[in-house]
Design a protein around this motif. Structure first.
Motif, PDB file in Angstrom:
ATOM      1  N   HIS A  77      33.351  49.589  39.789  1.00 45.26           N
ATOM      2  CA  HIS A  77      33.401  47.961  40.449  1.00 45.26           C
ATOM      3  C   HIS A  77      33.317  47.229  39.277  1.00 45.26           C
ATOM      4  N   MET A  78      31.572  47.991  38.539  1.00 46.06           N
ATOM      5  CA  MET A  78      30.605  46.789  37.605  1.00 46.06           C
ATOM      6  C   MET A  78      31.546  47.112  36.184  1.00 46.06           C
ATOM      7  N   GLU A  79      31.821  48.249  36.474  1.00 43.83           N
ATOM      8  CA  GLU A  79      33.040  48.299  34.311  1.00 43.83           C
ATOM      9  C   GLU A  79      33.977  47.520  35.128  1.00 43.83           C
ATOM     10  N   LEU A  80      34.438  47.503  36.119  1.00 45.09           N
ATOM     11  CA  LEU A  80      35.743  46.515  36.298  1.00 45.09           C
ATOM     12  C   LEU A  80      34.998  44.951  36.247  1.00 45.09           C
ATOM     13  N   GLY A  81      33.437  44.195  35.747  1.00 45.81           N
ATOM     14  CA  GLY A  81      33.398  43.212  36.055  1.00 45.81           C
ATOM     15  C   GLY A  81      34.039  42.762  37.636  1.00 45.81           C
TER      16      GLY A  81
ATOM     17  N   HIS B 276      31.453  41.669  40.428  1.00 47.61           N
ATOM     18  CA  HIS B 276      30.554  42.457  40.441  1.00 47.61           C
ATOM     19  C   HIS B 276      29.877  42.023  42.173  1.00 47.61           C
ATOM     20  N   ARG B 277      30.808  41.039  42.206  1.00 47.55           N
ATOM     21  CA  ARG B 277      30.509  40.739  43.850  1.00 47.55           C
ATOM     22  C   ARG B 277      30.790  42.299  44.800  1.00 47.55           C
TER      23      ARG B 277
ATOM     24  N   ILE C 214      20.732  45.371  38.540  1.00 47.26           N
ATOM     25  CA  ILE C 214      21.325  45.051  37.327  1.00 47.26           C
ATOM     26  C   ILE C 214      23.137  44.314  37.460  1.00 47.26           C
ATOM     27  N   VAL C 215      23.900  44.173  38.847  1.00 45.08           N
ATOM     28  CA  VAL C 215      24.078  43.221  39.465  1.00 45.08           C
ATOM     29  C   VAL C 215      23.866  42.176  39.965  1.00 45.08           C
ATOM     30  N   LYS C 216      22.634  42.092  40.325  1.00 47.64           N
ATOM     31  CA  LYS C 216      22.041  40.697  40.910  1.00 47.64           C
ATOM     32  C   LYS C 216      22.142  40.066  39.064  1.00 47.64           C
TER      33      LYS C 216
ATOM     34  N   LEU D 238      21.243  35.635  39.164  1.00 49.36           N
ATOM     35  CA  LEU D 238      20.366  35.905  40.350  1.00 49.36           C
ATOM     36  C   LEU D 238      19.198  37.319  39.709  1.00 49.36           C
ATOM     37  N   ARG D 239      18.232  36.103  38.580  1.00 50.45           N
ATOM     38  CA  ARG D 239      17.584  36.695  37.675  1.00 50.45           C
ATOM     39  C   ARG D 239      16.756  36.797  38.798  1.00 50.45           C
ATOM     40  N   LYS D 240      15.800  35.523  39.662  1.00 50.44           N
ATOM     41  CA  LYS D 240      14.713  36.191  40.625  1.00 50.44           C
ATOM     42  C   LYS D 240      14.577  37.428  41.633  1.00 50.44           C
TER      43      LYS D 240
END
Length: 795
Positions: free
Chosen positions: A686-690, A692-693, A718-720, A725-727
Motif C-alpha cells: 500500500h505504501m509503494e502504491l501511495g 498511506h491510509r 514512516i507512514v505517519k 503526522l510528524r509528532k
C-alpha cells in the motif's frame, strides 16, 4: 598361601592390558572407517526423502529413520550447515557404531575376568564384513544396531550379580529395554525379532519371577509406545493418510520391501534354498569372527564338561541369562530373515551379543593360547581387507559415473537423456539433466524436466549453446537389454535408464535423436563413461532463428501427474534455477508446473504458494515482471482463497506496471483474513502504491497486537510522516529505535525528520548509533543510503 595383593595387582594389570588393546584397536577401526566416508552412494533412498521429499514405500518399515535424520539435519542447521547430508549421515552412523563397540566392550568385560579376551572378541565383531561397511551406509543399520544392543543388554542384566532386582526396579529395567527395542523395530522392522527374545528373557530371569507379568507388560507397553510414536512421526512428515494406505498395492509393496527377488519364503517357496542363502549371508557378514565363535564356543563347553585339567581349569562361572539372550537373539533374527529376506544387510544384528560367549570361551585357559594369536591374525586380515571389500568412493559405480560426467559438465551445463537417470545420479549431480523422448507413459522420475524431440528442443539447445553452456547427449547403452528389475547388472551398468526396454526400440529411438541433433548441430563423441556409455557433445553450426517468447502461444496443459510428482518437480527446478538463474526454458518448465493446477494445487496449499512464488520471483529476477504476474495470476485463480498468493500477485502486478490489477489482488487478499506476515507485506505494498491510509490501518492493527515489535512501529512512523503526522511519526520512530537501535529504516526516517527541522547533531547521533550495529547483506542498500545522508551533514 595366595598372595592376595599380588593377585589383585595381576588382575589390574590384565585389565589394563585388555583396555589398552581395545583402545588401540578401536582407534584403528575408527580411522579405517572414517577413511571410507562417504560410502555406498547406491543406497540414497532415505537421503532423497530427507532432502528432496521423494520418499519410498520402504520407509513404512523404517518409520523412525527419516524423522531422526531430520532432527540431525536441524541440529546441524543451528551451526550453519545446510549442504548435502550424505557425509553428515555417514558421520552420525560412524559415531553410533563406535559407541556401540565401546559399550559392548564394557558390557562383555563386566561378565568375564579376562579383559583381553573381551577386547579381542568385540574388536573381531566390529571388523565383521557386515558391521564395518554396513554401519557406514546411509541406512538405519547403525542406529538400529545400537538400539537393538541396548535392548538386549538391559534384558540380560545390567551387570553380573544382578544389581537390577525384582519389583519396581525390574519393571523399570524392562520398560527401558522395551523402549530401546521399540526404537530398534522402528528403525528396522526385523528388530521385531526382539519380542520373542524379551518374552523368553522374562521367564528365564530368576530375579523377575515374582513379577513376571508386570515385567512383561512394562516391556511390551514401552515397545509399542515407541513404535506408534515413530509411525506418527512418519505420518506427520509425509502427510500419509488412510486413503494413501488403502491405495497401496499389497503385492507391489511386498516386492519393494523384499528388495532382492526370491529372498523370502513367499517368493522362493523353497525352504532349503532359504536356509542355504541365509547361511551364506550370515557367514559372509560374520567372517573370521563367526568362524571363531563356531569353533571355540563348543570347544569351551566340551572342556568345561570334562572339568579342569590340573591347574589349567577355569573357575569362572558362565552367566546363564546373558548367554541365553545372546543365542536367543541369533535364533530369532535367523527365523525372521529366513521368512522375509535372506540377503538383508542387517542380518549382522543377530550376532551383536556373540562377543560375550566368545570372550567366555577364550577365557578358558586351555583355549586362550590359541585364541589370542588366532584373533590377532583375524583382526589384521579384516583390517587389510576392509577397504578392498567396501564400496569405497573410487570403486562405487554410481559415484564413478557421476564424477566422470562432472569432468565434462559444469553446474550450468545440460545433459540430454532419453529417459531419467537413477535417483542416485540426481542426488549427486552438479549439472542439469533434461529428459528427452516421445513417449506417453512418462519416466519414473517426474521431477526431471521433459522436452519432446522437435524444433522446440533444437531451439532450446541452441539457446544454451549461444550462452556458452555446454550440452551433451547420450542414448545410454542401447545394446544392453536389462532384466525387469532394478538390481544387479542393470543398476551397476546402466546409470541412465532408457524408457524403452526392447533393444530394437531403443536403437530406433537413439538413431532418431542422433538424426535430429545432427540436422542442426555438430556431434562429437566425447568418450565413454566408466560404465561404457557413450556421450556426445553438441556444437552449433550456425545461428538459429530465435523462437517465440517464453509463455507465448500458450502452455502444454493437462499433463496430469501426482501431488508428489509436482512437489518433486518444483524442488528439482528450484535447484536448476539456483545453478542457472538466467535459464528461461527452465523457468518455462516451472511455469508449466504451476499451470498444471487442476490436479495438485487444490490439494496442497503449500505447493502452489511455493511454486508460484518461485516462478514469479525468478521471472522478476530475469526482468520479466509481466511473465511473473501472468504465472501468479493463473495460480491465484486455482487458489482464490489463498491470501498469501493474492498478495504475491499484487506485488508482481505492481512491479509490472499494472496498478489496477495490483489493487484488485490486494483487495482480494485483505478480504481473506491474511496472517500477520502477509498483513505486513500488504501494508508495505500500500505504501509503494501511495495508499498511506490503508497502510496505516493495517500497521495500527499490527502494533496493537505486537506493541514491542520495532519493525511495525518503524513502518507506522514512516507512514505517519508521509501523512504529515510528524509528532506521532517521531514518537513511533523513537520507540522503534529504543527497541532496535540498528533498525536502519527507522534511523533513516528519523534522521531525515531531524535534518528537515534543522537539528543535524541529533540526526548524526541517530545515524551513528544505527551504523554502529551489525548489519546483514540484505540491508546493504539501506546502509549505503544512511551513509549518504550522514555525509550530507556537517559533523
Amino acid at each position: 598361601m595366595i598372595d592376595r595383593p599380588s593377585a589383585a595387582r595381576r588382575r589390574l594389570s590384565d585389565r589394563a592390558l585388555g583396555r589398552a588393546v581395545f583402545a588401540a584397536g578401536w582407534c584403528v577401526w575408527l580411522a579405517l572407517e572414517a577413511s571410507l566416508l562417504p560410502v555406498d552412494v547406491m543406497d540414497l533412498a532415505y537421503l532423497l526423502s530427507l532432502e528432496h521429499g521423494r520418499w519410498v514405500i520402504q520407509e513404512l518399515v523404517h518409520p523412525a529413520f527419516v524423522p531422526l535424520l531430520a532432527g540431525w539435519r536441524g541440529l546441524l542447521g543451528l551451526f550453519g550447515y545446510s549442504g548435502a547430508m550424505l557425509l553428515p549421515v555417514g558421520a552420525l552412523n560412524l559415531a553410533a557404531s563406535a559407541g556401540l563397540l565401546a559399550g559392548l566392550f564394557l558390557w562383555v568385560e563386566s561378565w568375564t575376568a579376562d579383559s583381553l579376551a573381551a577386547a579381542l572378541s568385540v574388536l573381531l565383531a566390529g571388523f565383521m564384513e557386515g558391521v564395518a561397511p554396513g554401519c557406514l551406509r546411509p541406512t538405519p543399520y547403525a542406529l538400529a544396531a545400537c538400539a537393538s544392543a541396548a535392548c538386549l543388554v538391559l534384558l540380560s542384566g545390567l551387570a553380573p550379580g544382578g544389581q537390577a532386582v525384582a519389583g519396581a526396579g525390574s519393571s523399570l529395567r524392562y520398560a527401558a529395554s522395551g523402549a530401546a527395542g521399540g526404537l530398534a523395530a522402528s528403525l528396522h522392522a526385523s528388530a521385531m525379532s526382539l519380542v520373542p527374545v524379551a518374552a523368553a528373557a522374562v521367564f528365564l530371569d530368576g530375579r523377575a519371577r515374582p513379577s513376571r507379568g508386570r515385567s512383561l507388560l512394562a516391556w511390551a507397553g514401552a515397545f509399542l509406545a515407541v513404535v506408534l510414536a515413530s509411525c506418527a512421526a512418519l505420518r506427520a512428515r509425509h502427510g500419509i493418510g488412510w486413503e494413501f494406505l488403502r491405495s497401496i498395492d499389497p503385492v507391489r509393496a511386498f516386492f519393494a520391501v523384499e528388495q532382492h527377488p526370491r529372498t523370502s519364503i513367499f517368493t522362493s517357496g523353497d525352504l532349503g534354498k532359504q536356509v542355504a542363502d541365509y547361511g551364506w549371508t550370515l557367514f559372509w557378514q560374520g567372517g573370521p569372527f563367526l568362524f571363531l565363535v563356531a569353533a571355540m564356543v563348543p570347544a569351551a563347553f566340551f572342556l568345561r564338561r570334562r572339568g579342569p585339567a590340573g591347574s589349567s581349569g577355569s573357575s569362572t562361572p558362565a552367566p546363564a541369562l546373558p548367554l541365553a539372550v545372546s543365542f536367543l537373539n541369533l535364533l530369532a533374527f535367523a527365523a525372521f530373515f529366513l521368512i522375509n529376506n535372506t540377503s538383508n544387510g542387517f542380518i549382522f544384528a543377530g550376532l551383536l551379543l556373540l562377543p560375550l560367549p566368545l570372550a567366555l570361551a577364550a577365557a578358558e585357559p586351555r583355549l586362550r593360547r590359541l585364541f589370542v594369536p588366532a584373533s590377532l591374525a583375524a583382526l589384521a586380515w579384516s583390517a587389510l581387507c576392509l577397504p578392498r571389500h567396501t564400496m569405497a568412493r573410487s570403486n562405487d559405480p554410481m559415484l564413478a559415473e557421476v564424477r566422470s560426467l562432472e569432468s565434462l559438465l559444469g553446474p550450468r551445463d545440460v545433459l540430454l537423456l532419453p529417459g531419467s537417470p537413477y535417483p542416485e545420479a540426481l542426488y549427486l549431480r552438479h549439472f542439469n539433466i533434461l529428459d528427452i523422448g516421445d513417449w506417453d507413459d512418462g519416466p519414473p522420475f517426474p521431477e526431471v524436466p521433459r522436452a519432446r524431440p522437435g524444433p522446440g528442443l533444437l531451439e532450446r539447445v541452441d539457446s544454451y549453446l549461444r550462452r556458452g553452456r555446454k550440452v551433451f547427449f547420450s542414448a545410454g547403452d542401447v545394446d544392453f537389454l536389462p532384466a525387469l528389475t532394478l538390481h544387479g547388472a542393470w543398476k551397476d551398468r546402466q546409470v541412465f535408464m532408457p524408457a524403452k526396454l526392447a533393444p530394437g526400440d531403443r536403437k530406433e529411438e537413439a538413431a532418431g535423436l542422433m538424426r535430429l541433433f545432427g540436422s542442426r548441430f555438430e556431434l562429437a563423441a566425447a568418450g565413454r563413461s566408466p560404465r561404457g556409455v557413450v556421450f556426445y557433445r553438441l556444437a552449433r553450426r550456425g545461428v538459429l532463428r530465435t523462437g517465440s517468447e517464453v509463455g507465448a502461444g500458450g502452455l502444454p496443459g493437462e499433463r496430469r501427474f501426482s501431488l508428489d510428482a509436482g512437489r518433486w518437480r518444483v524442488g528439482y527446478l528450484r535447484r536448476w534455477l539456483a545453478l542457472a538463474p538466467e535459464d528461461e526454458y527452465a523457468l518455462r518448465d516451472l511455469d508449466e508446473a504451476v499451470a498444471e493446477s487442476k490436479v495438485f494445487f487444490p490439494a496442497d496449499r503449500g505447493l502452489v504458494v511455493e511454486a508460484a512464488s518461485l516462478a514469479g520471483l525468478w521471472a522478476v529476477r530475469m526482468g520479466r515482471p509481466r511473465l511473473a504476474a501472468s504465472i501468479l495470476e493463473r495460480a491465484a485463480r486455482a487458489r482464490p482463497d489463498d491470501a498469501e498468493l493474492q498478495g504475491e500477485l499484487a506485488s508482481a502486478a505492481w512491479s509490472s506496471g499494472q496498478r489496477d490489477a495490483a489493487l484488485r489482488a490486494l483487495s482480494r487478499a485483505e478480504s481473506l483474513r491474511p496472517d500477520e506476515r502477509n498483513r505486513h507485506r500488504m501494508a508495505i505494498l500500500h505504501m509503494e502504491l501511495g495508499r498511506h491510509r490503508p497502510a496505516l490501518e493495517l500497521l495500527d492493527g499490527l502494533v496493537r497486537e505486537h506493541p514491542v515489535d520495532g519493525r511495525y512501529l518503524s513502518d507506522r512512523g514512516i507512514v505517519k510522516e508521509y501523512l504529515g503526522l510528524r509528532k506521532e511519526a517521531l514518537r513511533d520512530l523513537r520507540s522503534a529505535l529504543e527497541r532496535d537501535p540498528g533498525c536502519l529504516p527507522a534511523a533513516l526516517s528519523l534522521g531525515g525528520i531531524y535534518s528537515s527541522q534543522g537539528r543535524p547533531r541529533e540526526a548524526l547521533a541517530v545515524y551513528d548509533k544505527a551504523l554502529s550495529r551489525p548489519s546483514s547483506a540484505e540491508l546493504r542498500p539501506l546502509r549505503e543510503r544512511v551513509l549518504a545522508e550522514r555525509a550530507k551533514l556537517k559533523p
